[in-house]
Design an enzyme around this catalytic site. Structure first.
Site, PDB file in Angstrom:
ATOM      1  N   TYR A 150       0.754  -1.115  -0.067  1.00 30.35           N
ATOM      2  CA  TYR A 150      -0.116   0.022   0.066  1.00 30.35           C
ATOM      3  C   TYR A 150       0.986   1.091   0.046  1.00 30.35           C
ATOM      4  CZ  TYR A 150      -3.427  -3.330   1.598  1.00 30.35           C
ATOM      5  OH  TYR A 150      -4.321  -4.669   1.587  1.00 30.35           O
ATOM      6  N   ASP A 151       0.221   2.367  -0.717  1.00 34.12           N
ATOM      7  CA  ASP A 151       0.997   3.590  -0.719  1.00 34.12           C
ATOM      8  C   ASP A 151       0.151   4.543   0.163  1.00 34.12           C
ATOM      9  OD1 ASP A 151       2.952   2.745  -2.766  1.00 34.12           O
ATOM     10  OD2 ASP A 151       1.307   2.969  -4.145  1.00 34.12           O
ATOM     11  N   VAL A 152      -1.104   4.316   0.436  1.00 33.74           N
ATOM     12  CA  VAL A 152      -1.891   5.452   1.060  1.00 33.74           C
ATOM     13  C   VAL A 152      -2.509   4.784   2.401  1.00 33.74           C
ATOM     14  CG1 VAL A 152      -3.882   7.135   0.989  1.00 33.74           C
ATOM     15  CG2 VAL A 152      -2.392   6.469  -0.941  1.00 33.74           C
TER      16      VAL A 152
END
Length: 289
Positions: free
Chosen positions: A15-17
């Protein structure tokens, strides 16, 4: 439902967010949750996007910045998605014709509405006001009020209930910041904003448009603002009926953290519902790095 995941070992590459609820995830009953703020800082240092999505309408975004900073992590105001602010954004975008509303709530809601050009009556104007059948017969409402916005209000009374009900009876839209039934304070369940909203809904036989979780509108704002892919978002929350259902409605993965209101017993009861159960993608003990 998957269990025993390590927050960084399993999630950091996926995940990035990272979207965090606040009550029960970052703090609980006013006390900081162990490991939470160290994890926020580590995610930020790694270049991950960290955002805060809370149903609690009792603070403005500026006040949330100060509160989170008091625990040791200093966010930018753009990282805060509180229901007081999100409700104001919704009305501004979806109902630009609305210029003045009746707020059953606290000053935080009125301030966020004012920031987008929506006026309201002074929120304390009807505190302590008497109401009965005789007074109700002659009660008049401000014709400039174009909608009712309901939220947590520890000064809620019968006068406010009657006033709001008259507005809704005359066709004004009924909007609620959230419908959380309670807030845990010192191990006790303090009636939440949802109890105010339900009283008005029962009195008017009208269901409100609820802006906060589990409505996915917050996620829509996030995706619109940052142009992120939902598959790269993870929501971390502690309540099944708001946080985890929100993530499901928004089409993003979720991690239920066991530091808030959800107990193992509640998980078992929910699992027993079979296909009707609200289940998170992951379950984690805490936010330890």
């Amino acid at each position: 439902m998957e269990r025993k995941y390590d927050f960084f070992g399993d999630f950091i590459e996926r995940y990035d967010v990272f979207l965090f609820d606040c009550d029960g995830v970052l703090w609980h009953g006013g006390e900081r949750v162990a490991h939470a703020f160290e994890t926020l800082q580590k995610l930020t240092d790694l270049g991950k996007r960290v955002l805060f999505l809370t149903n609690n309408s009792t603070l403005t975004r500026e006040e949330y910045v100060k509160k989170i900073a008091s625990y040791g992590y200093t966010p930018r105001i753009e990282q805060i998605y509180s229901t007081s602010w999100v409700t104001a954004q919704y009305l501004k975008r979806k109902h630009p014709d609305i210029k003045k509303v009746y707020v059953v709530g606290l000053e935080s809601v009125a301030k966020e509405l004012e920031e987008v050009g929506i006026a309201s009556q002074p929120v304390a104007a009807h505190n302590g006001m008497e109401m009965n059948m005789t007074l109700f017969k002659d009660l008049t409402i401000d014709p400039e009020l174009q909608a009712v916005v309901a939220a947590y209000d520890h000064n809620f009374n019968y006068y406010k209930l009657c006033y709001a009900s008259l507005l809704i009876q005359e066709g004004r839209p009924f909007v609620a910041t959230n419908e959380d039934s309670y807030i845990v304070i010192g191990g006790r369940k303090l009636p939440g904003g949802g109890t105010v909203v339900r009283a008005i809904a029962k009195a008017t036989e009208t269901e409100p448009l609820v802006i906060g979780k589990p409505n996915p509108y917050m996620c829509e704002l996030v995706c619109e603002t940052y142009s992120v892919e939902k598959s790269r978002c993870l929501f971390i929350g502690d309540r099944l009926d708001t946080d985890i259902l929100f993530a499901r409605n928004a089409g993003i993965n979720s991690a239920l953290v066991m530091t808030g209101v959800t107990s193992e017993e509640e998980l078992k009861r929910e699992d027993a519902k079979g296909e009707q159960a609200i289940r998170s993608t992951f379950i984690i003990k805490d936010l330890a790095c």
